[in-house]
Design a protein around this motif. Sequence first.
Motif, short mmCIF file in Angstrom:
data_model
loop_
_atom_site.label_atom_id
_atom_site.label_comp_id
_atom_site.label_asym_id
_atom_site.label_seq_id
_atom_site.Cartn_x
_atom_site.Cartn_y
_atom_site.Cartn_z
N ALA A 33 0.83 -1.21 0.00
CA ALA A 33 0.00 0.00 0.00
C ALA A 33 0.87 1.26 0.00
O ALA A 33 0.51 2.28 -0.60
N THR A 34 2.03 1.18 0.65
CA THR A 34 2.93 2.33 0.69
C THR A 34 3.44 2.68 -0.70
O THR A 34 3.67 3.86 -1.02
N VAL A 35 3.63 1.67 -1.55
CA VAL A 35 4.06 1.93 -2.93
C VAL A 35 3.05 2.82 -3.63
O VAL A 35 3.41 3.78 -4.32
N GLU A 36 1.76 2.51 -3.47
CA GLU A 36 0.72 3.31 -4.12
C GLU A 36 0.68 4.73 -3.55
O GLU A 36 0.47 5.70 -4.29
N LYS A 37 0.90 4.86 -2.26
CA LYS A 37 0.91 6.19 -1.65
C LYS A 37 2.06 7.03 -2.19
O LYS A 37 1.92 8.23 -2.43
N ARG A 38 3.21 6.38 -2.37
CA ARG A 38 4.36 7.10 -2.93
C ARG A 38 4.08 7.58 -4.36
O ARG A 38 4.45 8.68 -4.73
N ARG A 39 3.44 6.72 -5.14
CA ARG A 39 3.13 7.10 -6.52
C ARG A 39 2.14 8.26 -6.54
O ARG A 39 2.25 9.17 -7.37
N GLU A 40 1.19 8.20 -5.64
CA GLU A 40 0.20 9.28 -5.57
C GLU A 40 0.89 10.59 -5.24
O GLU A 40 0.62 11.63 -5.84
N ALA A 41 1.83 10.53 -4.30
CA ALA A 41 2.55 11.73 -3.90
C ALA A 41 3.45 12.21 -5.03
O ALA A 41 3.62 13.42 -5.23
N GLY A 42 4.02 11.31 -5.78
CA GLY A 42 4.92 11.68 -6.86
C GLY A 42 4.23 12.38 -8.00
O GLY A 42 4.86 13.12 -8.77
N ASN A 43 2.92 12.20 -8.12
CA ASN A 43 2.16 12.84 -9.20
C ASN A 43 1.64 14.22 -8.82
O ASN A 43 0.98 14.88 -9.61
N LEU A 44 1.92 14.64 -7.59
CA LEU A 44 1.44 15.93 -7.12
C LEU A 44 2.62 16.83 -6.76
O LEU A 44 3.68 16.37 -6.35
N GLY A 45 2.42 18.14 -6.91
CA GLY A 45 3.43 19.09 -6.45
C GLY A 45 3.43 19.14 -4.93
O GLY A 45 2.52 18.63 -4.26
N ASP A 46 4.41 19.80 -4.37
CA ASP A 46 4.55 19.86 -2.92
C ASP A 46 3.32 20.49 -2.26
O ASP A 46 2.80 19.96 -1.27
N ARG A 47 2.84 21.63 -2.78
CA ARG A 47 1.70 22.32 -2.16
C ARG A 47 0.42 21.50 -2.32
O ARG A 47 -0.39 21.41 -1.39
N SER A 48 0.24 20.90 -3.50
CA SER A 48 -0.94 20.07 -3.69
C SER A 48 -0.92 18.87 -2.76
O SER A 48 -1.97 18.47 -2.22
N MET A 49 0.27 18.30 -2.56
CA MET A 49 0.38 17.15 -1.66
C MET A 49 0.07 17.56 -0.23
O MET A 49 -0.58 16.83 0.52
N ASP A 50 0.51 18.77 0.17
CA ASP A 50 0.21 19.25 1.52
C ASP A 50 -1.30 19.41 1.71
O ASP A 50 -1.84 19.04 2.76
N ILE A 51 -1.96 19.94 0.69
CA ILE A 51 -3.41 20.14 0.78
C ILE A 51 -4.13 18.80 0.78
O ILE A 51 -5.08 18.59 1.56
#
Length: 428
Positions: free
Chosen positions: A345-363
Amino acid sequence: MTNNHTQGAATPAAPSGGLPEPTAHCRGHGLHVPTCQKCKEASRRQIDRRRAAVHAWDGHANAASESAEAMTARLIAQIAAGDEPSEEREAAPAEPRSLLAGMFNGAWLDKQVFPPLEWLVEGIVSEGFGLLVGAPKAGKSWMAGGLALACSSGGFALGKIAVKQRPVFYLALEDGPRRLQSRFRTMSEGGPLPAEVHFMITARPNEVPGMIAEFLHLYGYRKPLIILDTLGKVKPPKLAGQESYSADYAMGSKLKELTDSAPGSCLLAVHHSRKAESVDFVDAVSGTQGIAGSADFVLVLSRKRKEDRAVLAVTGRDVPENEYALTADGGRWELDGMDLLDAAATVEKRREAGNLGDRSMDIYTYVMEHGPTTPADVAKALSMDNKLAGNKLAQLYESGRIDKPKRGTYDRIITTAGESGESGETDE
């Protein structure tokens, strides 16, 4: 003749002479029975397979290598001590053998009870011939060393997976004793190194199959782990006119045949990946597809430079295909999660985070943690402009990452049990 052998008996211990009992057995017995003629024949065939795998390794062997192979053949033949064919049997003419002698039908197959797959590291490393693949300096040898340390001590592989103790043979052909000692002391955090792990650091390519055969001769009954680091150091030269795929597949098949002669054991070969990017991680295996095609399972370690995070992709004939997140701490690889399911599941979370910019990921993280959220909430919590917060929330909603239950309010996407299938109920 009375047979006192029973199914499910304990693994036989090595006899007083220091040599293990034969591991091969007939279809009617789960373990080798010395008084059973069919078990004797199966054991003899097992020895022949090991000898053939050793002698067939290099078609260009010189006199010195032939001497090493002859010695290996003599040693592995001792496994049948006291069970040599009689002179009368040797003198008897060979009976014509049908090419269909090994054929069986579905009724026979349906009645068989086969032992479960032997896991050396649950979900990761099974019995048979496997590959651990990665780019140079990706941490393959550290991972192989960690697996060797865990299995030889009976500890935890990748920091989370309990393993049982077994002998380990580590052919560290790219290391010297000092580097090997330093690496293993680091992984063991200063503790004593287990006596069950055995090392070799020098070997000619044509000697390696013989070394493996000898180790299986001594420890095969205990289902050992053998690590070959690296496969490229022992790859035999291609014969004149031989295709690259055929050469690679033949090499892998001989290693697999040698490993399969001791059921429950594993040979894990460390190998380099291709330089080119691959969509399918199995295509990352350096060389032709013959190497990967001959293996029972393939592990591909992917790590970016200067990062302590990686992904281990796993696939195989009997191994469930998946990807697991890892982290490195001082050279020691660990699952990034409580268990394999969590690491996947962590692999999928990392991919999700990798597709977003830093500010979008924070939001996105804020919404996932707090639930119903307005642009004003985000702007205040993350110290940003209200309009920018609104735009970022709208983008997250449009990409399907969050929900918008009402105007001006955003929330986590709530999946019902019926939609996810978690309830276990069906319409039938």
